[in-house]
Design a protein around this motif. Sequence first.
Motif, PDB file in Angstrom:
ATOM      1  N   HIS A  21       0.727  -1.219  -0.080  1.00 27.99           N
ATOM      2  CA  HIS A  21       0.016  -0.134  -0.029  1.00 27.99           C
ATOM      3  C   HIS A  21       0.872   1.074  -0.201  1.00 27.99           C
ATOM      4  N   VAL A  22       0.639   2.079  -0.847  1.00 28.78           N
ATOM      5  CA  VAL A  22       1.235   3.442  -1.061  1.00 28.78           C
ATOM      6  C   VAL A  22       0.072   4.549  -0.917  1.00 28.78           C
ATOM      7  N   THR A  23       0.017   5.336  -0.025  1.00 29.07           N
ATOM      8  CA  THR A  23      -1.101   6.024   0.353  1.00 29.07           C
ATOM      9  C   THR A  23      -1.301   7.110  -0.944  1.00 29.07           C
ATOM     10  N   SER A  24      -2.345   7.635  -1.255  1.00 21.82           N
ATOM     11  CA  SER A  24      -2.682   8.119  -2.514  1.00 21.82           C
ATOM     12  C   SER A  24      -1.803   9.468  -2.671  1.00 21.82           C
ATOM     13  N   THR A  25      -1.354  10.180  -1.556  1.00 22.06           N
ATOM     14  CA  THR A  25      -0.890  11.529  -1.307  1.00 22.06           C
ATOM     15  C   THR A  25       0.587  11.174  -1.965  1.00 22.06           C
ATOM     16  N   HIS A  26       1.025  10.009  -1.936  1.00 25.76           N
ATOM     17  CA  HIS A  26       2.606   9.712  -2.311  1.00 25.76           C
ATOM     18  C   HIS A  26       2.538   9.011  -3.703  1.00 25.76           C
ATOM     19  N   CYS A  27       1.329   8.863  -4.433  1.00 30.95           N
ATOM     20  CA  CYS A  27       1.404   8.089  -5.596  1.00 30.95           C
ATOM     21  C   CYS A  27       2.291   8.887  -6.678  1.00 30.95           C
ATOM     22  N   ASP A  28       3.162   8.362  -7.138  1.00 33.17           N
ATOM     23  CA  ASP A  28       4.120   9.095  -8.138  1.00 33.17           C
ATOM     24  C   ASP A  28       4.254   8.142  -9.515  1.00 33.17           C
ATOM     25  N   ASP A  29       3.459   7.145  -9.488  1.00 36.92           N
ATOM     26  CA  ASP A  29       3.546   6.415 -10.804  1.00 36.92           C
ATOM     27  C   ASP A  29       3.389   7.344 -12.001  1.00 36.92           C
ATOM     28  N   PRO A  30       4.400   7.343 -13.014  1.00 32.52           N
ATOM     29  CA  PRO A  30       4.587   8.293 -14.137  1.00 32.52           C
ATOM     30  C   PRO A  30       3.218   8.203 -14.984  1.00 32.52           C
TER      31      PRO A  30
END
Length: 274
Positions: free
Chosen positions: A141-150
């Motif tokens: 799980h990666v919290t949505s504020t840290h999502c950095d998928d290009p």
Amino acid sequence: GARAETMEGKMTRLRRRAVLSALGVAVVAPAVAASLRPTRAYAADLYPSNTAVYADPALAEGTDYGRRYRRHGALDDSDGAAVAFPDTVVLAPHGGGIEPGTSELCLAVAGYHPATAVTDGPSYDYWMFEGLRASNNGALHVTSTHCDDPVALALAAGARRAVSLHGCGTAEVGLPDGTAAVLVGGRDATLRQRLLDGDAAAGIAALDAATVPAVAGEDPANIVNRTLTAGGAQLELTTPLRAAMFGTNTRSQRRYTTTASFWLFVEATRLALP
């Protein structure tokens, strides 16, 4: 295995006129809404970003996690009136085994049957990150504020509106055990209200997430808000609501055993998209 539904044949359909006429009249289940209380934010993630997940040599894409997306082409080289340009994206940042059911919902809201990829009606861009392990998917799980998928960033940045699908436990959002509900958050106030009204018209318990910081989705850095309009709508479905959407609630079988509750929610969500 169970035979896949067709989106036209077995989908529980709402009357479009009835749902659209209800938009603009907020209806929230009073008994459930009264029980909402603020809770702590999601526990600290093991990985600080998607980039960190992808860089971990101990993880293998296709075994531990997967990424799926679709960006629709657009072309208009005529002299006539311009055709509609695709400007909506549907996201599932915690799909697969991380928040079960959100991958299937992402595909269906985007216009694709989760079992067959057949489209029925308007189709939208989508992106999802999925946990593929047999267990311990929560560690991805990666919290949505840290999502950095290009790809996620590019799709969101090119969209005027975005909808993200998430799963939550009832205790996590301060609801009584067994409550089947969706909490609607995000910075797009107009879309958020349309979703609240559309779900209520469909008989789905729809709650405003503004009073629940853990799932309010109001941070500008949240991937759903990183759009051209700096806003989106975040949908948090409780575990009981998602459990009712599948006859066999496993990653291999969910796509083939979607229930009437699944399609009711999907259609209400799609009708709320302008």
